[in-house]
Design an enzyme around this catalytic site. Structure first.
Site, PDB file in Angstrom:
ATOM      1  N   CYS A   1      -7.457   1.836 -12.443  1.00  0.00           N
ATOM      2  CA  CYS A   1      -6.093   1.715 -12.125  1.00  0.00           C
ATOM      3  C   CYS A   1      -5.676   0.475 -12.773  1.00  0.00           C
ATOM      4  O   CYS A   1      -6.167  -0.669 -12.762  1.00  0.00           O
ATOM      5  CB  CYS A   1      -5.843   1.488 -10.492  1.00  0.00           C
TER       6      CYS A   1
ATOM      7  N   PHE B   1      14.878 -10.859  10.506  1.00  0.00           N
ATOM      8  CA  PHE B   1      13.605  -9.976  10.160  1.00  0.00           C
ATOM      9  C   PHE B   1      12.786 -10.959   9.327  1.00  0.00           C
ATOM     10  O   PHE B   1      12.394 -10.629   8.333  1.00  0.00           O
ATOM     11  CB  PHE B   1      14.129  -8.934   9.144  1.00  0.00           C
TER      12      PHE B   1
ATOM     13  N   CYS C   1      15.258  -3.679   0.434  1.00  0.00           N
ATOM     14  CA  CYS C   1      14.284  -2.569  -0.128  1.00  0.00           C
ATOM     15  C   CYS C   1      14.805  -1.249  -0.497  1.00  0.00           C
ATOM     16  O   CYS C   1      14.006  -0.221  -0.488  1.00  0.00           O
ATOM     17  CB  CYS C   1      12.605  -2.415   0.533  1.00  0.00           C
TER      18      CYS C   1
END
Length: 413
Positions: free
Chosen positions: A149, A276, A370
């Site tokens: 990977c 958050f 995001c």
């Protein structure tokens, strides 16, 4: 019934990429691993093209750096040049803004390097000959081994044999384990789910595995089986031990880029609300210069943040509150003491909290997102209530994927 492979090849021109990184042709049909401007031949299967042959390649097409690319679902865009990917990811954000009649100044993109991913969830299962671990093929439950990977950090790659052993110990023949792995300062932090019920012999085997592989912590279906060393993370110069499975930015480079912009945006603020807040990715480094109130819905993460603050000398006051900001956002009178707000919501965005900020007098917002779609909706709400979108920086820490993150600066007019 006609077999799809008996359908004739048809010629198509790729017009653009969709939000998941697939080429789109007239129909519309989705053409995986193609690029805008390419001419292809393919067969149609529902809304997806199969047996794709590139007739006229794009000048942005490159040789994928990883030999697992065609079979593995971990990356969608290794066939595209870095220049193209940077431009496309910024265009994804521009398109989301345009859908809400917004524009913005874009700062230079920040891109994490290859082999920098420090967390991932592996699949692992037993086989007739032993066990295997890796990622799923795209849109499939077929597992692909990934020994070479190009995305994972070398230290994260060490989790592959560990995941295989975990499957041997803790999976039935019909189960596939989900093995969430996070790099920490003291070794790998692993949380396993979907395993067999824990019993005494299995706990002993798992503890021995943790010792053999020098793991920091090993959890199994929400039970911490062994902690050999604190699985510490460093946020700036503050060390925190997150609870098992807690959120962490995907790469160190991406976290650093987001944190630098957040620090720049809040500037000389004296009191900041970090909403958050997680385990303190932004709150704790900001506390070097300003008082911070951190709010997060997970009590364990708030406890980890508080412990990190208490162990670190020289920080300003950091107060914290466990609170569901989707159901109970901070109200305008609660926001009144703060000179700036940091917002870092999950993919759903922060609509309820944004509405309360709009009714407040907070002068500065650093918004980390995001999801460009939910960000643009929240941005529209802020701008309609007197804020100005000063700038956006796209932060690409999910290299070769369609995932896009950003940090944006808002100021009251």
């Amino acid at each position: 019934m006609t077999d799809d492979h008996q359908l004739p090849l048809r010629r198509f021109s790729v017009t653009r990429l969709g939000h998941h990184g697939d080429g789109i042709v007239d129909g519309p049909f989705f053409a995986p691993r193609t690029l805008p401007g390419e001419v292809i031949e393919a067969r149609t299967a529902d809304k997806v093209l199969t047996d794709i042959r590139i007739i006229e390649p794009s000048s942005d097409r490159v040789t994928p750096p990883c030999r697992h690319f065609r079979s593995c679902g971990g990356c969608q865009l290794q066939h595209a040049s870095d220049v193209f990917l940077a431009s496309w990811k910024q265009e994804v954000v521009r398109s989301a803004l345009a859908a809400n009649n917004l524009t913005a100044e874009f700062l230079p993109i920040s891109v994490s390097p290859p082999q920098s991913r420090r967390r991932a969830t592996l699949a692992a299962r037993r086989t007739k000959k032993g066990a295997m671990a890796g990622l799923y093929a795209r849109g499939s439950d077929v597992m692909v081994e990934i020994p070479e990977c190009r995305l994972f950090h070398p230290d994260l790659m060490k989790a592959l044999p560990v995941a295989e052993e975990l499957a041997t110990i803790g999976a039935s023949r019909k189960q596939t384990l989900a093995v969430a792995v996070t790099m920490s300062r003291n070794g790998l932090d692993i949380a396993v789910s979907n395993g067999k019920p824990l019993d005494g012999p299995m706990r002993r085997d798992l503890a021995a595995l943790a010792e053999r592989h020098d793991l920091a912590r090993l959890s199994f279906d929400d039970e911490v089986v062994v902690t050999r060393a604190p699985p510490e993370q460093r946020f700036g110069d503050v060390v925190v031990t997150p609870p098992s499975g807690a959120f962490l930015q995907a790469t160190q480079e991406g976290e650093d880029a987001l944190r630098a912009d957040v620090r720049r945006i809040v500037g000389a603020a004296r009191r900041v609300a970090d909403l958050f807040a997680g385990c303190g990715t932004f709150a704790l480094p900001l506390a070097r210069d300003m008082a911070v109130h951190a709010v997060e819905g997970d009590a364990a993460m708030m406890s980890a943040l508080d412990a990190g603050w208490r162990r670190t000398p020289g920080l300003k006051a950091v107060t914290h509150e466990t609170r569901d900001l989707f159901r109970r956002p901070l109200l305008p009178d609660e926001l009144a003491p703060f000179d700036a707000v940091v917002l870092d919501p999950p993919r759903a965005g922060a609509s309820a909290q944004t509405a309360q900020i709009c009714a407040s007098s907070v002068p500065v917002i650093a918004y980390v997102s995001c999801n460009p779609v939910t960000f643009a909706k929240d941005a529209r709400q802020l701008i309609d209530h007197g804020y100005r979108l000063v700038s956006i920086r796209v932060v690409d820490q999910f290299r070769w994927s369609s995932h896009v993150e950003l940090v944006a600066e808002f100021r009251r007019n």
